[in-house]
Design an enzyme around this catalytic site. Sequence first.
Site, PDB file in Angstrom:
ATOM      1  CG  ASP A  68      70.389  18.949  47.053  1.00  0.00           C
ATOM      2  OD1 ASP A  68      69.394  18.286  47.415  1.00  0.00           O
ATOM      3  OD2 ASP A  68      70.459  20.184  47.228  1.00  0.00           O
ATOM      4  N   GLY A 157      57.652  12.358  42.906  1.00  0.00           N
ATOM      5  CA  GLY A 157      57.941  13.796  42.875  1.00  0.00           C
ATOM      6  C   GLY A 157      57.183  14.511  41.761  1.00  0.00           C
ATOM      7  CE1 TYR A 158      57.588  20.440  41.834  1.00  0.00           C
ATOM      8  CE2 TYR A 158      59.119  19.003  42.988  1.00  0.00           C
ATOM      9  CZ  TYR A 158      58.391  20.174  42.928  1.00  0.00           C
ATOM     10  OH  TYR A 158      58.475  21.081  43.957  1.00  0.00           O
ATOM     11  CE  LYS A 181      62.634   9.678  37.050  1.00  0.00           C
ATOM     12  NZ  LYS A 181      61.926   9.859  38.307  1.00  0.00           N
ATOM     13  CG  HIS A 186      67.471  14.468  37.069  1.00  0.00           C
ATOM     14  ND1 HIS A 186      66.374  14.034  36.370  1.00  0.00           N
ATOM     15  CD2 HIS A 186      67.151  14.333  38.381  1.00  0.00           C
ATOM     16  CE1 HIS A 186      65.414  13.682  37.220  1.00  0.00           C
ATOM     17  NE2 HIS A 186      65.868  13.842  38.445  1.00  0.00           N
ATOM     18  NE  ARG A 187      67.640   9.816  41.384  1.00  0.00           N
ATOM     19  CZ  ARG A 187      66.622  10.677  41.290  1.00  0.00           C
ATOM     20  NH1 ARG A 187      66.719  11.872  41.795  1.00  0.00           N
ATOM     21  NH2 ARG A 187      65.499  10.328  40.704  1.00  0.00           N
TER      22      ARG A 187
HETATM   23  P1  IMP Z   1      66.538  15.016  46.267  1.00  0.00           P
HETATM   24  O1  IMP Z   1      67.658  15.988  46.328  1.00  0.00           O
HETATM   25  O2  IMP Z   1      66.884  13.767  45.525  1.00  0.00           O
HETATM   26  O3  IMP Z   1      65.909  14.759  47.610  1.00  0.00           O
HETATM   27  O4  IMP Z   1      65.400  15.676  45.373  1.00  0.00           O
HETATM   28  C1  IMP Z   1      64.737  16.868  45.780  1.00  0.00           C
HETATM   29  C2  IMP Z   1      63.315  16.877  45.257  1.00  0.00           C
HETATM   30  O5  IMP Z   1      63.351  16.949  43.825  1.00  0.00           O
HETATM   31  C3  IMP Z   1      62.509  15.625  45.569  1.00  0.00           C
HETATM   32  O6  IMP Z   1      61.849  15.737  46.781  1.00  0.00           O
HETATM   33  C4  IMP Z   1      61.522  15.582  44.419  1.00  0.00           C
HETATM   34  O7  IMP Z   1      60.417  16.395  44.706  1.00  0.00           O
HETATM   35  C5  IMP Z   1      62.286  16.216  43.280  1.00  0.00           C
HETATM   36  N1  IMP Z   1      62.863  15.189  42.385  1.00  0.00           N
HETATM   37  C6  IMP Z   1      64.132  14.705  42.417  1.00  0.00           C
HETATM   38  N2  IMP Z   1      64.318  13.800  41.461  1.00  0.00           N
HETATM   39  C7  IMP Z   1      63.138  13.697  40.807  1.00  0.00           C
HETATM   40  C8  IMP Z   1      62.701  12.889  39.723  1.00  0.00           C
HETATM   41  O8  IMP Z   1      63.429  12.060  39.150  1.00  0.00           O
HETATM   42  N3  IMP Z   1      61.427  13.067  39.328  1.00  0.00           N
HETATM   43  C9  IMP Z   1      60.577  13.967  39.931  1.00  0.00           C
HETATM   44  N4  IMP Z   1      60.933  14.721  40.960  1.00  0.00           N
HETATM   45  C10 IMP Z   1      62.216  14.592  41.402  1.00  0.00           C
END
Ligand code: IMP
Length: 202
Positions: A68, A157-158, A181, A186-187
């Site tokens: 998450d 996303g952002y 990237k 983070h991921r």
């Molecule tokens: P999730 O938990 O991976 O679904 O991420 C939640 C939300 O965070 C996503 O819907 C995106 O809007 C935002 N997000 C997650 N990872 C990224 C990224 O690497 N870049 C930009 N937005 C991100």
Amino acid sequence: MEIIFATGNAHKAMEAQSILGETFTVIMPKELGITDDIPENCDTLLGNAVEKCTYLWKICKRACFADDTGLEVDALGGAPGVHTARYAGEGKESDANMNKLLAELQKLGPEYGNPAMRRARFRTVIAYKDKKGELHTFEGVLEGHIACRKSGNLGFGYDPVFVPDETGGKTTLAEVPAEVKNAISHRGKAIRALKNFLENDR
Ligand code: IMP
């Protein structure tokens, strides 16, 4: 070693596979015929990751993980945080989310146009359960600030409003190639922490 990733997002599964490397085979739940809408009802990233991982483990009793991610903006008291995906509504629409974020920061006053007042970070939490059901958690953080306007068209996303410190603090994540990237994200950091654990746990 096979490891199940609690996601329906093939892009995320491929990214995890490329970071974990060929010693591991990443499997999506749907490949096992699991098509449930995996719940995430908690008010923390850790809570959601554990909830999703536990849900999947109960069905398959095999090594699995869930993630998450949230964007934490200091000037907004850590918002949108666990509500990052749905910040501007249930539609999970990136443009609407970014517009809301920029508007919330603008409302705070002109001094919040300064990058130092716009500090933010992406945080990814991973929950992993081994085949015995033992839980381990990992985290990856990318520090940066929120730009005053969107720029770049890469990523998702952002990305167009997030300026990471690690690439010099000038360009948004939507302006850097995917390899750059992935090396700092983070991921990526959270998945590498999981990989490190798995390699030393075997
Ligand atoms: P999730 O938990 O991976 O679904 O991420 C939640 C939300 O965070 C996503 O819907 C995106 O809007 C935002 N997000 C997650 N990872 C990224 C990224 O690497 N870049 C930009 N937005 C991100």
